[in-house]
Design a protein around this motif. Sequence first.
Motif, short mmCIF file in Angstrom:
data_model
loop_
_atom_site.label_atom_id
_atom_site.label_comp_id
_atom_site.label_asym_id
_atom_site.label_seq_id
_atom_site.Cartn_x
_atom_site.Cartn_y
_atom_site.Cartn_z
N LEU A 45 2.93 1.17 -15.20
CA LEU A 45 3.13 2.20 -14.08
C LEU A 45 4.41 1.57 -13.18
N GLN A 46 4.60 0.40 -13.04
CA GLN A 46 5.79 -0.06 -12.24
C GLN A 46 7.29 0.34 -12.92
N GLN A 47 7.27 0.26 -14.10
CA GLN A 47 8.22 0.61 -14.96
C GLN A 47 8.73 2.25 -15.11
N SER A 48 7.34 2.88 -14.76
CA SER A 48 7.66 4.41 -14.59
C SER A 48 7.71 4.97 -13.29
N GLY A 49 8.10 3.98 -12.47
CA GLY A 49 8.52 4.22 -10.97
C GLY A 49 7.45 4.29 -10.03
N VAL A 50 6.19 3.95 -10.34
CA VAL A 50 4.91 3.91 -9.20
C VAL A 50 5.37 2.68 -8.44
N PRO A 51 5.17 2.94 -6.93
CA PRO A 51 5.62 1.77 -6.11
C PRO A 51 4.51 0.96 -6.08
N ILE A 52 4.15 0.31 -7.06
CA ILE A 52 3.26 -0.95 -6.80
C ILE A 52 4.04 -2.28 -6.72
N TYR A 53 3.48 -3.28 -5.74
CA TYR A 53 3.95 -4.34 -5.77
C TYR A 53 2.94 -5.53 -5.44
N ALA A 54 3.27 -6.76 -6.14
CA ALA A 54 2.25 -7.79 -5.82
C ALA A 54 2.53 -8.61 -4.62
N GLU A 55 1.30 -8.61 -3.86
CA GLU A 55 1.26 -9.37 -2.47
C GLU A 55 0.78 -10.80 -3.00
N PRO A 56 1.49 -11.88 -2.68
CA PRO A 56 1.09 -13.34 -2.97
C PRO A 56 0.05 -13.73 -1.95
N GLY A 57 -0.72 -14.92 -2.53
CA GLY A 57 -1.54 -15.60 -1.53
C GLY A 57 -2.88 -15.41 -2.07
N ARG A 58 -3.83 -16.24 -1.43
CA ARG A 58 -5.20 -16.18 -1.88
C ARG A 58 -5.77 -14.92 -1.78
N ARG A 59 -5.72 -14.14 -0.87
CA ARG A 59 -6.29 -12.79 -0.54
C ARG A 59 -5.35 -11.76 -0.94
N GLY A 60 -4.44 -12.12 -2.06
CA GLY A 60 -3.34 -11.20 -2.29
C GLY A 60 -3.62 -10.33 -3.58
N GLY A 61 -2.88 -9.56 -3.91
CA GLY A 61 -3.17 -8.51 -5.40
C GLY A 61 -2.18 -7.66 -5.31
N TYR A 62 -2.44 -6.64 -5.98
CA TYR A 62 -1.65 -5.26 -6.23
C TYR A 62 -1.80 -4.42 -4.99
N VAL A 63 -0.52 -3.92 -4.70
CA VAL A 63 -0.67 -2.93 -3.22
C VAL A 63 0.10 -1.60 -3.68
N LEU A 64 -0.24 -0.56 -3.24
CA LEU A 64 0.63 0.61 -3.47
C LEU A 64 1.00 0.77 -2.33
N ASP A 65 2.54 1.11 -2.39
CA ASP A 65 3.45 1.43 -1.14
C ASP A 65 2.48 2.41 -0.30
N LYS A 66 2.40 2.09 1.16
CA LYS A 66 1.64 2.87 2.16
C LYS A 66 2.09 4.08 2.43
N ARG A 67 3.25 4.64 1.92
CA ARG A 67 3.61 5.91 1.99
C ARG A 67 2.99 6.74 1.17
N MET A 68 2.34 6.37 0.04
CA MET A 68 1.52 6.97 -0.91
C MET A 68 0.17 7.07 -0.57
N SER A 69 -0.20 6.25 0.80
CA SER A 69 -1.67 5.94 0.83
C SER A 69 -2.25 7.32 1.60
N LEU A 70 -3.58 7.15 2.06
CA LEU A 70 -4.12 8.34 3.01
C LEU A 70 -4.08 7.68 4.52
N PRO A 71 -3.82 8.51 5.43
CA PRO A 71 -3.58 8.24 6.70
C PRO A 71 -5.02 7.90 7.41
N PRO A 72 -5.48 7.20 8.46
CA PRO A 72 -6.57 6.91 8.80
C PRO A 72 -7.33 8.35 9.17
N LEU A 73 -8.67 8.31 8.80
CA LEU A 73 -9.40 9.42 9.12
C LEU A 73 -10.28 9.18 10.30
#
Length: 233
Positions: A45-73
């Motif tokens: 997905l990253q190679q195809s241009g999807v803005p996913i990045y790895a967040e380090p740390g014990r509670r880290g993981g994969y994150v999608l750029d917040k510009r592609m996320s839903l706003p608070p409802l």
Amino acid sequence: MNRTDRLYALVEELRAISPRPRSARELAARFEVSVRTVERDISALQQSGVPIYAEPGRRGGYVLDKRMSLPPLNFTPAEAVAVAVALGRAADNPLASHARSALRKLLAAMPPPEDARARDLAARVHMVVEPEPYPRVSRVIEQALLHRRVLRIEYEDRKGQVTSREVEPAVFVGGRGGHWYLVGMCRLRQDARIFRLDRIGRAEETEEIAPEHPAERFATRIPEAVMGNPDLG
């Protein structure tokens, strides 16, 4: 789930919870694959241009750029549960999988306090009426409608006679008694016909593009399905 569907589902899963991370282990459990498979999928997905990045740390993981996320409802807990109940009733219709995806996004996009209260309220709301099971052929028919492709079906009428048909699909109709119907142009009968989905024994999406049939063209047939006419094929 094939890989294409899983890649799409991964993006939707990360989009729903962004900007919060989701670990590879959690994603692996969610999609019933290995951690290594998740890592390969994320890399693709990253190679195809999807803005996913790895967040380090014990509670880290994969994150999608917040510009592609839903706003608070800003739904109240009661409003969220009302929507959840409505989406839950979609378990027996052509959009069941999309309803489940929408429900996950709705809950994930609510601010934490309201989200918790909505889940608590939802736990106390129960569906008493069991929905009619949605026929197995529904997925094929749904895709044929989406792609506007001719369907090849085997249909059993109320007398038990089975015929093979080629159908140019037009619309789905929810009728009386919890039944669903496919409305379309039947090439065997050379006319518009209504097929009850639980009488379709087999359905195959062909490669042939179907002529476009506006729903209005079948308007006179739709009331028959809604009233539960027993044999319209």
